[in-house]
Each structure stands twice: as structure tokens, then as C-alpha cells.
Enzyme design. Sequence first.
Site, PDB file in Angstrom:
ATOM      1  N   HIS A 106      21.976 -36.178  73.289  1.00 43.46           N
ATOM      2  CA  HIS A 106      23.566 -36.816  73.489  1.00 43.46           C
ATOM      3  C   HIS A 106      24.626 -37.431  73.917  1.00 43.46           C
ATOM      4  CE1 HIS A 106      26.256 -35.834  69.983  1.00 43.46           C
ATOM      5  NE2 HIS A 106      26.992 -35.876  70.515  1.00 43.46           N
TER       6      HIS A 106
ATOM      7  N   ASP B 119      28.279 -38.340  74.415  1.00 46.43           N
ATOM      8  CA  ASP B 119      29.218 -39.233  73.763  1.00 46.43           C
ATOM      9  C   ASP B 119      30.268 -40.043  74.326  1.00 46.43           C
ATOM     10  OD1 ASP B 119      30.048 -36.444  72.130  1.00 46.43           O
ATOM     11  OD2 ASP B 119      29.769 -35.375  73.424  1.00 46.43           O
TER      12      ASP B 119
ATOM     13  N   ASP C 263      26.387 -33.977  65.671  1.00 49.04           N
ATOM     14  CA  ASP C 263      27.959 -33.733  66.278  1.00 49.04           C
ATOM     15  C   ASP C 263      29.073 -34.252  65.795  1.00 49.04           C
ATOM     16  OD1 ASP C 263      29.421 -32.154  68.115  1.00 49.04           O
ATOM     17  OD2 ASP C 263      29.095 -33.759  69.788  1.00 49.04           O
TER      18      ASP C 263
ATOM     19  N   HIS D  29      32.625 -40.015  66.889  1.00 52.09           N
ATOM     20  CA  HIS D  29      33.565 -38.829  66.930  1.00 52.09           C
ATOM     21  C   HIS D  29      34.471 -37.442  67.728  1.00 52.09           C
ATOM     22  CE1 HIS D  29      29.240 -37.739  68.167  1.00 52.09           C
ATOM     23  NE2 HIS D  29      30.053 -36.660  69.302  1.00 52.09           N
TER      24      HIS D  29
HETATM   25 ZN   LIG Z   1      29.100 -35.356  70.610  1.00 51.23          ZN
END
Ligand SMILES: [Zn+2]
Length: 1053
Positions: A258, A260, A370, A578
Site C-alpha cells: 500500500h 500512499d 484505506d 485519500h
Molecule cells: Zn493509505
Amino acid sequence: MDHVVLKNRRTTLERCEKFISDELSFFSDVSLYWKIYPEKSPLKSLTHYSAPGRITYDEALKGVYKPAKVGESFGPAWSTHWFRVQIEIPAKWEGKEVHLLWNSHSEALVWQKSKAVAGLSGDKDRISFTLTKHLKAKERSHELYIEMACNTLFGAGDSLIGPPDPKKHFTLSQAEIAVRDNQAFQLYLDFEIIIGMAKHLGENNERGNEAMLTANRMVNQVVANGGSYENALKISKAFLTQKNGESQHVVYAVGHCHIDTAWLWPYAETIRKCARSWSTTLTLMKEYPDFIFACSQAQQYEWVKEHYPGLYTEISKMVKTGRFLPVGGCWVEMDGNMPSGEAFVRQFLYGQRYFQQEFNFRCKEFWLPDTFGYSGQLPQIMKLFGLDRFLTQKISWNLINKFPHNTFWWEGIDGSRVLTHFPPGDCYTMKAQVEEILKTRDNHGDKGRSAKTMFLFGHGDGGQGPSEEMLERLIKMKDVDGTPKVKLGSPDEYFSAVEASDLQNLCTWTGELYLEMHNGTYTSQAQTKYYNRKCEFWLHDVETMASIAVILAVQKSYEYPSAELLRLWKLLLLNQFHDVLPGSSIAEVYEDAVRYYKDIEESSHNLMSEAIAALSKSKGEEARVVFNTQGWERREVITLPSGEMPTSPAKKKARRETPNVVQTDCNGNTIVLVSAPSCGLAPVQPCTPVNPASASKQAGGFCLKNGLVEALINKSGHITELYVRGSKRNALSADHPGNVFVIYDDVPLFWDAWDVMHYHLETRKAVDKLVKPATVVESGPLRAALQVSWKISDKSSIKQTISLDADCPFVKFETQVEWHESHKFLKVEFPTSVKCDNATYDIQFGHLQRPTHNNTSWDMAKFEVCSHKWADLSEYDFGVSILNDSKYGFSTARNVMRLSLLKAPKAPDADADMGTQRFTYAVMPHTGSFQSAGVIQQSYNLNCPLTQGLIHSGDSVLTHPGAFFKIDTQQVVLDTIKRAEDNEKALVLRMFEAFGGTTTATLHTNLPVKEVTRCDGYEEAMTDEENDILQVSGNTATITFSPFQIISLMLKF
Ligand SMILES: [Zn+2]
């Protein structure tokens, strides 16, 4: 002779744990962990080049390298350091596996023969790079480059979410080569699993006790045989090859990282995080043929394609084999609450088109592990793109209520259902440990309905994703009696297995997936929210006008600006990531975000001018016109450019008949009331107001009124009474005025920018210190306005213009705040006279209700919610709506409606929201329902002012009769008009049913349309059956809508 002794659980377990402990302070001379690398040797040479920034490999080769040594520190934060590493492996290591061990306590990327081959990060898992699995004589010399980034996987702060420390340095504590003892390594992994089972299966579990005694026997064997691992390995093998029965739960383990797209580091660093993690993944794939890696976010692929073309070629090959697997179908993993409906559509459209174009592949599942809540309109939008499976897990972060399901149907506000899975490990960065595998089985909320779950393993955010240790553990746990079966697989394998056997067993959850946490993200970083809303509307306006211009083809040379619009959309979609739009990133991220927003602003304004110019021929008198990009007629007050008076031919006549139709506003500009057809343009001809506005003095204050609405406002700027004209019903509470600013203490438990806690409500203080009492600044007939200002504190203040326009049903509040607070939350409140158990909130392509009471813990948890352009509180036949132009946080407690305005968090951006903030909101009392009163249309009008331009009068466009597009009912909103992606002679129109009912609507166009068909999100034709709801006759199309249904039409010209 056996020495069987009675065992104590604690001492036995702890003995085994200490035997493999990685703690330096605990018996490191006897721990197996420290025997994995029994022989070490220094590097032949190490030299260093302090790079001027994030440079390419080729640029780095040209650097001047100077000697460096272990123990040196490098910095500051965000800087880049390149190292040339020369290695001469000792001849005596021939036949052995040799690693480079590198720990700079930061992220780093290993380059070998000009290829990015592996990421490293200063954590114990990620400090080794395999030079050779089996040293041959001719392989003893190596030269590598290491690109050290002065940040960790969580940026450069001193705590997890603390702002970056610009002076931070990182010490190179290890740089050497070592032999790996693979027997020790395998035995270490076996120990981890068996001890994990002993600890986590529990004291009363027979298999758990067997595991404990097995681990203990293994320690004894190593000790008894003078450090030889063979007998211990035989014991562990015998234990781990005992198999499960057929009914055992199956865990589908999917590799993942994951990343970001920005958060505690800027976008630019994310590009390198992708390279580090994905190169590691490719290297691992060579060793583990069953390993499948799920990788989302088309934007990250595009970055890697641009910056690391060699790596991208390798990735493309693995995508084709189905092992490097695009998932999600989105441009980025976006916020799930705040983007508009059309922005959600574009996330999927541009994400899926990217994967289609690059890999001839379309994702089958939406992937958003997320973000901070999921809109109730997502299931329908997903299904427009054929995505009927969804994966997340974030709802496990709920502070108050445990979500009851992990495998279930999620049903949106229109009734669309998607198969949804929350991996019950409650995590998307698992390490493949026994404890997590057991939790995945035991925490499954749908036991008995589905004996299978998904398990996402791999470090995120620069931890380089899955590791060799994780894969080894998962392979060893494939089928071990007592633990779930583990299958390395893909999301498709998991969902297909559920679809094959479990669908009829699954429960349904209806409506949004509300996250009971992070509710401050609707408000933090107000400027980002402001620009997000504005940019969505700017792009909407450009697409509408460019679509009309390209079909009308007044200027034959005009081309629809497809490439530029795609570029701008990608910037907007990127900023909807996000952690960006929610306001949870560091300051550096918002510098980039605002730069991108300003780029969108400037370019969309230029594109608008070009589209307007394309509607104009080159001859004739130039006239000012207004453009209405919404699908209904409008009649509104506009401000002419400074110094300009209306010049249309109708001016003189209009002036003679109604001498007051032109007004000078308080800034000295001319304002006029104009009307514009639905989705069309009209000359600026001042209209006579049907409901002129006025401002008058009253005892204790003022009265603003027109023929539609009347507001009594006291000298403090508070509304004491508010009426729909003709109704005697005061819309506000008799005891408490409206438009009162209130400030709260806002000290969350940890996640500063993210959270607001329910207890903030107990700290309410009204902002009641007046700086300047209300005074009338405009008295009609087109606009009546007051100005007032307040002091929040010694440092912070509010200035406001309260106005009412002719023929307008709402009172508008244009607000400017000087905001210099710490851990405070500013809201504006309207205590109404309305009694209703639920308030209604605008969301993407529809609306939904949430409770105004605290009956249950689920109701109480929704004390702060997300709302788009409007929120409404209505009882039968009467209600109050609050509209806004850039806010997303809202709360309604019993009869009191509160719009959230500004937060003042100090982490991860220490200066978040400090300075000047501007926003506009409005209050609209209404009779009937909010639907029949036109609240939805008014909220669009507030957000999307009529656009002005100059074109040559007498042109066919100006005499074009009526609207380019019109719908015969307010129940259906024509939200989007754009050119088709793959057809220059076609437009796509997207409409939705906005009232929550079934209806038949007729769309009319006066453009020369040849064919109208229904299309899906990809703009591909739908089946005959799906076209049944559509009847086309000449220039009209009649369509039947179900509640909140989104329908896209393809119009060919
Ligand atoms: Zn995230």
C-alpha cells in the site's frame, strides 16, 4: 535417555522466544537470529556523491564521488545521496549465498548494471540484498550504486504523524557483505511458525501445546548437537507437514504494497517509493513462481513508466503473466466521501482506460483498503464499469461500533449490490505471521456463511511490499494442522471462490459505509477542499461549453481540448488521493496540490475563453452574453466587469421601462439580473425582478427580503427570524438565532488532522464579540446586503457580507476568516424550528439521511458527517436547507444544523489552515419538500455561477432558439456533458434521478443529433434490454429512471 519433565508454559515459551530473539541485548551470542549471517567481510570501497536532488541514474553516474565510511551521517531530510559500492567477495565463500547488508536507517534503492533491482529500508527486514545464491569463482567482483533517500517509509518526522524535521540526518550504521546460513534461516522461520502456534492457539488447544513442546525439543536438539540444525529441522518438518481436514478455512494470501500517493512525504518521493518497492517485488517473483502481487493506482504506473522505463518494461511483462496484477481500476485510491459523482466516474474511467491501453486489462474489483468512509453511491458507480466486487478493511477502525460483516453484499442508495470483502485481519500490510493468519480466520464476521478470506501481506509506504521471509512463512503454512490453509493467490481467485459457493449465504448492508473515525477530514486543509469543489465545477463548465462549441462548429477549426482536459482531470484526481483531499498530509504536499489546482484554474479559464471564442463568428457588433451550464433555466444577478454597463440592444428599452434594473454594488461594480436558458447562452439583457430585494431598518436590526424569503437580522449579524414569504412560520428556533459562529476545543486522541471526537461538542462557545455591528451596504432592488465582523480571539476574526438577491430563494453569507488558532474547530449554526429524526445530506448523484438523535451507539457515532453542496432538515411540508460552495463537514443535532468551517490541527502540517480563508454558505427555508422547493438546483446555482463572455452579436448562436439541452423535470439532473472519449462526433450526457423516486424524463436538444443510445461508464453501448428504458424520437429522448439511477447517453452527430 529422555529427560521428560513437567513443563511450565511461561518459561517454556519464553525460552523458545529468546532462542530466536533479534534483541541485541538478550543473549545475542546464543540466539539463532544472530547466526543467520555467521561470516562477514568489509566492502572493497565505498564512495559517496551528495546529489542536487532527485536525479536519474544516468545523472548520478556523472557525480563526483568521495570516500565514505560506516558511521557517517547524511542529510538533511529529503536530500539524496548516491553511493558507489565496490565488492570483492572472499574466495573461501565459494558455493555460499552472499548478501550485501546495508542499513542507512532510511529508504534506499539498489542499482545493479544500470537496473533498479531492490529497495532497502532501515528496518530489520529490509537491510539485505542478495548478491549471489551460490557464489562462483568468476562472480566475486561486484559494483553497485545505492540511491539513499533521506526519509524513512513514514517521511522525516520525529514521531509517526509529526511534521517533518528539516534538519534530520540519517546514519549509515552498516555496509558490509555476509554469508547467509540457509539452514539457520529456514530453522529460524520454522521456529517463528511453531512458536506462533504455541502462543496464539492458546493454552487449552491440544495442537498449541504440541507446538510448544515441539519448539522446546527443537531448542534442545540444537543445544545437544553443538549448534547443528539438522535434527531440529527434522522435528519441525514432521510437525509442519501434519495436514488439516477438508473443512478447514482457506486464507487467500495476496501480496500487496500500500503506497500512499502522498502523505508524510511529497508526490515526488512516492515515485521513488514505487520504484523501490516494485523492483523488490520483481526480484522476488523470480524466486517464488506462485507469488501474485496486487497493485493499484494507475497514476503510480504512469509515474514509473515515465521515470523508470526499464523497470516498467519488466512490470509489463509480469502483468501479462497475471502475476503483477493491477487492481482497483482507479486513477488513485481516492477519498471515498468528498469527490463529486463525476469525479468518481473519472477515477474509474481514466484508471481502467490506462490499464486497458497499457496492458489490455481491466480490473475486476474495486480496491480501496484505506480511506475514511465509503459513499453510498459507490456501488452503482462501480457497476457502471463492470466492477461488482469491492475490497476494503478500513471500517475495522470504527471507534464505537464493530461492523458485523467481513464478507457481504453492499447495497448502494439506488439498490446496486456489490460483493464486498473486508480481510478480517483488519490490516492491509500484514507480515504473514501465525497470529495474523489465525486472526483472519477467528475474526471473520461471517463464519458459517463463507469459510474463506483474503489476507494482504507486504509492508506498505516504502517498506518494499512482501519479503522473502513472508513468502517463506506462507509457503510453510500452506496446510499445517491447526491453522487455516494458506493459498498464495489473487483477489480474482478469492472472489471467484466465494461466488462459486457462498453467495446465497451472504447478508446485505444497505447505504454508506460510514467510518466512525477521522471525521475531521471533511474539514482539515480548507483551501484544498475549496479548490476541489471549484475545480470540479470549472472542468464541468469547460466540458459543457467545449462540447457545444465542437458540435455547433461555428469556428470549423475548433477542436475539443481532449488532451488538455485529460491532463487537468488527472491533476484533480491525483489531489483526491485519500490523504491529500482529506487534509491528512504534510505541508509540502499541499504546496504541490495548490500548484496543481492553480494550473487547473488557469488552464480551464483559458479553455473556457477558447470555447466561447469558438461560438463566435468574426463579424458583427460584440455583445456580452451569459452561459448557463446547468440543465434548467436560471434567473440570477450577475456582476459585470469593472466599469462595464450592459450594452445589449435591449438596454435602452429595458432602462426606459424599469429604470432601477441596474444597480451598483458595494464594490462599485454594476450588477444586473439576467435570465439564461437551460444549458445555453443569452445576451446580457437586464431583467425586471419579479421579486426585488430590499434592506430596511427594524427595531434592533434589519430586514432583508424579496418576494420569496424574508430574514430579520440583528445588529450582531444573527438571524432572529426567517420566513418563506407568504408563510407565517419562522424557520428558526424562537429562542436561539441562526448564523451564530461557534468554536469548540478540538483535541483528538491521536490523529490530529484526521479526527474530531464527540466530546468536542461539550466545549461549545459562541463567537459573540462584535468588531463592527451589521450595517446596510446595499439596499436593492437587485441585491440587499449587510456587512458585519466579529472577533474570535486576539488573533482571529470573521468578516461577512449577508445578502439577498432579487428572485433568489436563499440568504447568502460570503465569509472571510483570519484564522490563527490551535486545536479549535469553527462551525456556524442554525437552530431551526423543524422537528425531524433524520437530516438529509447531498452526496454523489443523490442524497441520504442520517439521524439527528442519539438513540443507539450507531446513531451517536454519526455526530459529524460528510455532506456536499447542501444539507436539509425537513418535516412534512416545511424545512430548512444549508447550502455551501466549498465545505464537506456537517452535523445536525436534533433541530440544530451546523456547517463545519475550519479546524486548526498541528500535525502532520504544523500550519494547517492558518491565514485567510474564504467561503460562502446560504440558508434556504422552504415550504413543501426540499425536492419540490428546488434546493438541489439552487445548490448547483450557488456553486456554478453563470459564466460571461463576449461574442459577436447577430451570430446564429445568439439567435439559436432556447436551450441546447433541456430536461422536462427537475427530478432528473443533467450533471455532465462531455465529448465521447473515442468518437469526435459524439457527446456523452450523464444524468441522475435526484429526488429518490421513479420517473420518466424527456431530454430535448436543439443540436442536430443523429442517434441516441445508452452507454456504460466506459462509454460503450449497452445491451438492447438495457436500452429498453430509452425511447428516441427526433431530438428528444424519453428515459425511465429508478431512484438515484445514473444514466449515460451517447449522442452521435
Ligand atoms: Zn493509505
